[in-house]
Design an enzyme around this catalytic site. Structure first.
Site: not given
Ligand SMILES: O=C(O)c1[nH]c(=O)[nH]c(=O)c1Cl
Length: 312
Positions: A44, A131
């Site tokens: 993650k 993100c």
């Molecule tokens: O809300 C998130 O954690 C998230 N959610 C996404 O769809 N892509 C990302 O790169 C991330 Cl970091």
């Protein structure tokens, strides 16, 4: 049929692994990926500090299997958790380890990268520029000069081959501009396309209410409904980055979409929404489905058809 591939100089027994963010925040999830039929695994996206992320509901599959919406808000254990995981990882087993970093500032990315470089581990670093769900933090992937400036600092620090996670682009001029930046950095070995399609809004007809809680219901879209955008981004960068590779992600729910991603140019294929819904057993199903398609078409290896999409 042979599904093996190489990304950033490391061998994967098969092209499949998880999309960063799915089934990879804690070591128990990562253990399940290690024991699954995936060819690799990625953690993650990490920030410098631990983060709880956005309030729930923050992820939902959408009705009819069309996809998903998420506004997780970068929940993660903090980069030291993943650094320790990478330090104790058994690199003698078959699967290479990818580490995703998503600093909330360039300074944070520098601090995290420096710690990983000092540890000098065989894992591959991937910097997440896309993100869409941290309130107040615009995606670096949509500020091309800022992304270039970040790479000018990070690429020399990382030294080894590394990758970046890109948002979807929707304009040919943007494919051209981003490729021009990516081609400047020799050790930038691959791009992962696409991250979720940012800031969609899912609304429930009966309750007349947004499905997820964060950001008035605005969140990143994934799953089958983003397949064609994903294929376009994979192929656009495959055509524009002759000395680099593309990892394809977006809309893969079966061997068919995986085949199309490779045909578009993908060297490896990640799965997010479908993995979230089906669990790691999915990898065995999807590998079999891809092999059946390849056998029917007479392809012995994924190298036989990678990037060979035809045009009219
Ligand atoms: O809300 C998130 O954690 C998230 N959610 C996404 O769809 N892509 C990302 O790169 C991330 Cl970091």
């Amino acid at each position: 049929a042979d599904l093996s591939t190489t990304v950033a100089g490391v061998h994967l027994d098969n092209v499949f692994f998880n999309a960063s963010g799915v089934w990879c925040q804690h070591e128990e999830e990562l253990k399940a990926l290690l024991e699954s039929g995936s060819g690799s695994l990625i953690t993650k996206s990490a920030t410098f500090e631990h983060r709880e992320g956005n309030p729930s509901p923050r992820y939902l599959p959408l009705p009819g299997g069309v996809g998903s919406i998420n506004s997780m808000g970068l929940p993660n254990e903090g980069y030291e958790y993943y650094l320790n995981y990478a330090k104790q990882f058994d690199y003698t087993q078959a699967k290479p380890l990818f580490i995703s970093l998503s600093g909330l500032s360039l300074a944070d990315n520098v601090k995290m990268v420096t710690a990983f470089v000092e540890a000098d581990l065989p894992c591959i670093l991937e910097v997440n520029f896309s993100c869409p769900n941290v309130p107040g933090k615009p995606q670096l992937g949509y500020d091309i000069d800022a992304m270039d400036a970040a790479l000018a600092t990070l690429a020399p620090l990382i030294k080894k081959p590394f990758g970046i996670k890109l948002p979807p682009y929707f304009d040919i001029a943007h494919f051209d501009q981003v490729a021009a930046v990516v081609n400047k950095y020799d050790n930038l070995a691959y791009v992962t396309c696409i991250n979720s399609v940012g800031n969609g809004l899912a609304i429930d007809l009966d309750t007349e209410t947004a499905l997820i809680k964060p950001k008035d219901g605005f969140g990143g879209l994934g799953g089958l409904m983003v397949l064609q955008t994903a294929l376009a981004n994979v192929n656009a960068f495959y055509r524009r980055l002759p000395n680099k590779q593309v990892i394809g992600v977006g809309g893969v729910v079966s061997g068919k979409e995986a085949f199309l991603h490779i045909l578009a140019g993908a060297s490896a294929v990640q799965i997010g929404t479908q993995l979230k819904e089906e669990g790691p057993a999915m990898f065995d199903r999807i590998k079999k489905e891809l092999q059946e398609i390849m056998e029917k078409k007479g392809y012995k290896s994924v190298n036989d058809f990678r990037g060979k999409v035809k045009t009219l």
